[in-house]
Design an enzyme around this catalytic site. Structure first.
Site, mmCIF file in Angstrom:
data_model
loop_
_atom_site.group_PDB
_atom_site.id
_atom_site.type_symbol
_atom_site.label_atom_id
_atom_site.label_comp_id
_atom_site.label_asym_id
_atom_site.label_seq_id
_atom_site.Cartn_x
_atom_site.Cartn_y
_atom_site.Cartn_z
ATOM 1 N N SER A 13 0.879 -1.176 0.000
ATOM 2 C CA SER A 13 0.000 0.000 0.000
ATOM 3 C C SER A 13 0.915 1.223 0.000
ATOM 4 O O SER A 13 1.229 1.776 1.044
ATOM 5 C CB SER A 13 -0.903 -0.016 1.227
ATOM 6 O OG SER A 13 -0.136 0.007 2.406
ATOM 7 N N HIS A 56 -3.064 -6.186 2.833
ATOM 8 C CA HIS A 56 -2.142 -7.190 3.373
ATOM 9 C C HIS A 56 -2.804 -8.546 3.626
ATOM 10 O O HIS A 56 -2.191 -9.448 4.166
ATOM 11 C CB HIS A 56 -1.513 -6.690 4.675
ATOM 12 C CG HIS A 56 -0.656 -5.481 4.480
ATOM 13 N ND1 HIS A 56 -0.178 -4.719 5.512
ATOM 14 C CD2 HIS A 56 -0.189 -4.891 3.347
ATOM 15 C CE1 HIS A 56 0.546 -3.722 5.037
ATOM 16 N NE2 HIS A 56 0.538 -3.796 3.718
ATOM 17 N N GLN A 94 -6.328 -1.809 7.439
ATOM 18 C CA GLN A 94 -5.202 -2.661 7.034
ATOM 19 C C GLN A 94 -4.496 -3.366 8.203
ATOM 20 O O GLN A 94 -4.098 -4.514 8.083
ATOM 21 C CB GLN A 94 -4.199 -1.788 6.278
ATOM 22 C CG GLN A 94 -2.981 -2.514 5.755
ATOM 23 C CD GLN A 94 -2.066 -1.587 4.988
ATOM 24 O OE1 GLN A 94 -2.276 -1.331 3.813
ATOM 25 N NE2 GLN A 94 -1.048 -1.069 5.638
ATOM 26 N N GLU A 95 -4.302 -2.629 9.303
ATOM 27 C CA GLU A 95 -3.543 -3.215 10.409
ATOM 28 C C GLU A 95 -4.194 -2.921 11.750
ATOM 29 O O GLU A 95 -4.481 -1.763 12.068
ATOM 30 C CB GLU A 95 -2.122 -2.634 10.462
ATOM 31 C CG GLU A 95 -1.306 -2.947 9.235
ATOM 32 C CD GLU A 95 0.076 -2.306 9.305
ATOM 33 O OE1 GLU A 95 0.661 -2.275 10.400
ATOM 34 O OE2 GLU A 95 0.546 -1.830 8.263
ATOM 35 N N GLU A 148 2.062 -9.516 7.161
ATOM 36 C CA GLU A 148 2.898 -9.017 8.251
ATOM 37 C C GLU A 148 2.820 -9.901 9.498
ATOM 38 O O GLU A 148 3.231 -9.500 10.575
ATOM 39 C CB GLU A 148 2.511 -7.571 8.573
ATOM 40 C CG GLU A 148 2.777 -6.670 7.372
ATOM 41 C CD GLU A 148 2.504 -5.202 7.635
ATOM 42 O OE1 GLU A 148 1.787 -4.889 8.599
ATOM 43 O OE2 GLU A 148 3.020 -4.385 6.869
ATOM 44 N N ASP A 168 -3.620 0.968 11.667
ATOM 45 C CA ASP A 168 -3.175 1.628 10.434
ATOM 46 C C ASP A 168 -4.310 1.453 9.440
ATOM 47 O O ASP A 168 -4.555 0.348 8.945
ATOM 48 C CB ASP A 168 -1.882 1.012 9.892
ATOM 49 C CG ASP A 168 -1.463 1.680 8.581
ATOM 50 O OD1 ASP A 168 -2.091 2.694 8.198
ATOM 51 O OD2 ASP A 168 -0.511 1.194 7.929
ATOM 52 N N GLU A 213 -2.931 5.469 12.303
ATOM 53 C CA GLU A 213 -2.040 5.833 11.195
ATOM 54 C C GLU A 213 -2.849 6.004 9.917
ATOM 55 O O GLU A 213 -3.819 5.261 9.699
ATOM 56 C CB GLU A 213 -1.013 4.701 11.042
ATOM 57 C CG GLU A 213 -0.015 4.879 9.913
ATOM 58 C CD GLU A 213 0.886 3.639 9.798
ATOM 59 O OE1 GLU A 213 1.150 2.961 10.819
ATOM 60 O OE2 GLU A 213 1.309 3.334 8.669
ATOM 61 N N ASP A 226 1.897 8.283 7.421
ATOM 62 C CA ASP A 226 2.764 7.348 6.683
ATOM 63 C C ASP A 226 2.754 7.755 5.210
ATOM 64 O O ASP A 226 3.638 8.482 4.746
ATOM 65 C CB ASP A 226 2.262 5.910 6.903
ATOM 66 C CG ASP A 226 2.914 4.895 5.977
ATOM 67 O OD1 ASP A 226 3.966 5.214 5.403
ATOM 68 O OD2 ASP A 226 2.383 3.767 5.808
ATOM 69 N N LYS A 251 9.967 5.072 7.016
ATOM 70 C CA LYS A 251 10.310 3.915 6.189
ATOM 71 C C LYS A 251 11.450 4.341 5.270
ATOM 72 O O LYS A 251 11.222 5.130 4.332
ATOM 73 C CB LYS A 251 9.112 3.504 5.331
ATOM 74 C CG LYS A 251 7.942 2.908 6.091
ATOM 75 C CD LYS A 251 6.739 2.804 5.158
ATOM 76 C CE LYS A 251 5.622 1.956 5.714
ATOM 77 N NZ LYS A 251 4.369 2.131 4.916
ATOM 78 N N HIS A 280 8.892 -1.394 9.166
ATOM 79 C CA HIS A 280 9.174 -2.370 8.106
ATOM 80 C C HIS A 280 8.321 -2.051 6.877
ATOM 81 O O HIS A 280 7.538 -1.092 6.884
ATOM 82 C CB HIS A 280 8.837 -3.778 8.619
ATOM 83 C CG HIS A 280 7.367 -3.961 8.924
ATOM 84 N ND1 HIS A 280 6.777 -5.165 9.158
ATOM 85 C CD2 HIS A 280 6.350 -3.050 9.032
ATOM 86 C CE1 HIS A 280 5.498 -5.021 9.394
ATOM 87 N NE2 HIS A 280 5.205 -3.734 9.329
ATOM 88 N N ARG A 281 8.392 -2.869 5.829
ATOM 89 C CA ARG A 281 7.437 -2.846 4.726
ATOM 90 C C ARG A 281 6.722 -4.193 4.714
ATOM 91 O O ARG A 281 7.225 -5.179 5.268
ATOM 92 C CB ARG A 281 8.118 -2.630 3.356
ATOM 93 C CG ARG A 281 8.831 -1.320 3.155
ATOM 94 C CD ARG A 281 8.043 -0.079 3.465
ATOM 95 N NE ARG A 281 6.774 0.095 2.800
ATOM 96 C CZ ARG A 281 6.494 1.085 1.926
ATOM 97 N NH1 ARG A 281 7.439 1.970 1.612
ATOM 98 N NH2 ARG A 281 5.296 1.210 1.398
ATOM 99 N N SER A 282 5.571 -4.241 4.058
ATOM 100 C CA SER A 282 4.835 -5.514 4.068
ATOM 101 C C SER A 282 5.599 -6.602 3.315
ATOM 102 O O SER A 282 5.448 -7.787 3.606
ATOM 103 C CB SER A 282 3.426 -5.325 3.514
ATOM 104 O OG SER A 282 3.469 -4.661 2.275
ATOM 105 N N LYS A 318 7.387 -0.470 14.321
ATOM 106 C CA LYS A 318 6.277 -1.274 13.804
ATOM 107 C C LYS A 318 6.890 -2.296 12.862
ATOM 108 O O LYS A 318 7.421 -1.930 11.814
ATOM 109 C CB LYS A 318 5.313 -0.345 13.045
ATOM 110 C CG LYS A 318 4.188 -1.071 12.350
ATOM 111 C CD LYS A 318 3.193 -0.105 11.753
ATOM 112 C CE LYS A 318 3.293 -0.093 10.251
ATOM 113 N NZ LYS A 318 2.076 0.405 9.596
HETATM 114 C C1 PEP Z 1 2.139 0.408 6.045
HETATM 115 O O1 PEP Z 1 1.261 0.827 5.298
HETATM 116 O O2 PEP Z 1 2.418 1.017 7.080
HETATM 117 C C2 PEP Z 1 2.912 -0.789 5.680
HETATM 118 C C3 PEP Z 1 3.904 -1.250 6.433
HETATM 119 O O3 PEP Z 1 2.538 -1.419 4.559
HETATM 120 P P1 PEP Z 1 3.244 -1.321 3.138
HETATM 121 O O4 PEP Z 1 4.667 -1.713 3.339
HETATM 122 O O5 PEP Z 1 2.465 -2.261 2.286
HETATM 123 O O6 PEP Z 1 3.119 0.113 2.707
HETATM 124 MG MG MG Z 2 0.874 2.584 6.840
#
Ligand code: PEP
Ligand code: MG
Length: 419
Positions: free
Chosen positions: A41, A154, A162-163, A204, A241, A283, A310, A335, A363-365, A386
């Site tokens: 995303s 995800h 999403q989270e 994740e 998130d 988020e 983000d 990130k 991190h990233r997904s 995270k």
């Molecule tokens: C996020 O959106 O915070 C995330 C970790 O997902 P993605 O790496 O898919 O952006």
């Molecule tokens: Mg995010």
């Protein structure tokens, strides 16, 4: 002075099984390597991820062009540079690329090199990586924002947010933080099983049950916290998130159901969630260019909930400055691959702390066994990290690295502040 003597890149694979870039930097017979992660995303203002779109062998996802770029162009430019001069090397890379979003060389080529340089520098200095960033003493460990239910891009369960995460606010040490999350995750697993839900996990590592109602997911989590003997909002708090970019159309949002509603009604629902479920962090509650709605939520943020940008900021100093002036949020997700170099990432973290924003290293997904971000979190005194659930090796690897850092710091290991 330790000169870079060789630069090598290769295509490896991330946790989704997609190709990604690994760079290895040498100074004589010592080397360090780093792997670039990849998001699902993504924000449209992120630095560019380069892939071989026309090469059908890997369905257009291979990164052989990046490998060539590193082995030829980048290698020539940074060979003989002092590996301890991160800023100079990163600026060589930025200049060599020359575009706003690093689309010529690809942020994935640049970041893999940049992180490997930082790692090599600490290896040569014979110090742990976390001691080679902004902070030189009084290191603090971050609170984990641990993902426990996956939805959105995800997972394929129809859950709109999403989270769904937990943060062990009452933990006095990092190992205690992990233990608290472990207990809640295991109780949640039991509860899901008992009610006939799948306990398989998403990208994740959080569970991805076939629940398509945010409120139902929140009820499960609140119950798991209570069954574990913790007080929601005190010992453990719930964090979200939303990744609202994915749920936005023509100034309306479909966050709470499939129906698109105004941002005012969306805010109302957020405020009721905050109260009812003691949500302590949200988020990306709105899309990346909807500055007005971000500001409106902040104005109504009477409980001082953590509001995290983000996709809004994409770890970009210029966008962070706009957000600060607009009173858009009070924290930022960091990130490194959204911006593309270690130096620019550190600049954003430094500025965030100056303006009183909390930094959450992320991190990233699509991630890998690389644990760079664990050291980055401690080395920049970032309040939170995270990095997924206590499942999937690429997520657990970061938590394990933080446990090693805690051990390394011994009696000096202190948790960062949460409020
Ligand atoms: C996020 O959106 O915070 C995330 C970790 O997902 P993605 O790496 O898919 O952006
Ligand atoms: Mg995010």
């Amino acid at each position: 002075m330790s000169k870079i003597t060789k630069v090598v890149a290769r295509q490896v694979f991330d946790s989704r099984g997609n190709p990604t870039v690994e760079a290895e930097i040498f100074s004589k017979n010592i080397s360090a390597k780093s792997i670039c992660p990849s998001g699902a995303s993504t924000g449209s203002h992120e630095a560019y991820e380069k892939r071989d779109k026309s090469n059908k062998k890997y369905l257009g996802k291979s990164v052989f062009k990046c490998v060539q770029i590193i082995n030829n162009l980048i290698s020539k430019k940074i060979k003989n540079e002092n590996v301890h001069n991160q800023e100079k090397i990163d600026h060589i890379l930025i200049k060599l690329d020359g575009t706003k979003q690093k689309s010529k060389l690809g942020a994935n080529s640049i970041l893999a090199v940049s992180m490997a340089v930082k790692k090599l520098s600490s290896k040569i200095k014979k110090i742990p990586l976390y001691k080679n960033f902004l902070i030189k003493k009084n290191f603090k460990l971050p609170y984990p924002l641990m993902n426990i239910i996956n939805g959105g891009a995800h997972a394929n369960n129809g859950l709109r947010i999403q989270e769904f995460m937990i943060r062990p606010d009452g933990a006095r040490s990092f190992s205690e933080a992990i233990k608290m999350c472990f207990i809640v995750i295991n109780n949640l697993k039991k509860m899901l099983k008992k009610e006939g839900h799948s306990t398989s996990v998403g990208d994740e590592g959080g569970f991805a049950p076939m629940i398509n109602d945010n409120e139902k997911a929140l009820k499960f989590i609140a119950k798991a916290i209570a069954i574990s003997g913790f007080k929601n909002g005190k010992d453990i708090s719930i964090c979200l998130d939303v990744a609202a970019n994915e749920l936005y159309k023509k100034n309306k949002y479909s966050i709470h159901s499939k129906k698109f509603i105004s941002s005012d009604l969306t805010i109302k629902k957020y405020l009721s969630f905050i109260k009812k479920f003691k949500i302590s962090s949200i988020e990306d509650p709105f899309s990346e260019n909807d500055w007005k709605s971000w500001n409106k939520l902040m104005k109504n943020n009477t409980l001082n909930t953590q509001i995290v940008g983000d996709d809004l900021y994409v770890t970009n100093l210029e966008r962070l400055k706009i957000g600060f002036l607009n009173n858009s949020s009070n924290s930022i997700l960091i990130k490194p691959n959204q911006i593309g170099t270690v130096t620019e990432t550190l600049e954003v973290i430094k500025f965030s702390h100056i303006i009183g924003f909390k930094t959450i290293i992320s991190h990233r997904s699509g991630d890998s066994e690389d644990t760079f971000i664990a050291d980055l979190a401690v080395g920049t005194s970032s309040e939170q990290i995270k990095t997924g659930s206590l499942a999937r090796s690429e997520r657990v690897a970061k938590y394990n690295q933080l446990l090693r850092i805690e051990e390394d710091l011994g009696r000096q290991a202190k948790m960062n502040k949460i409020h």
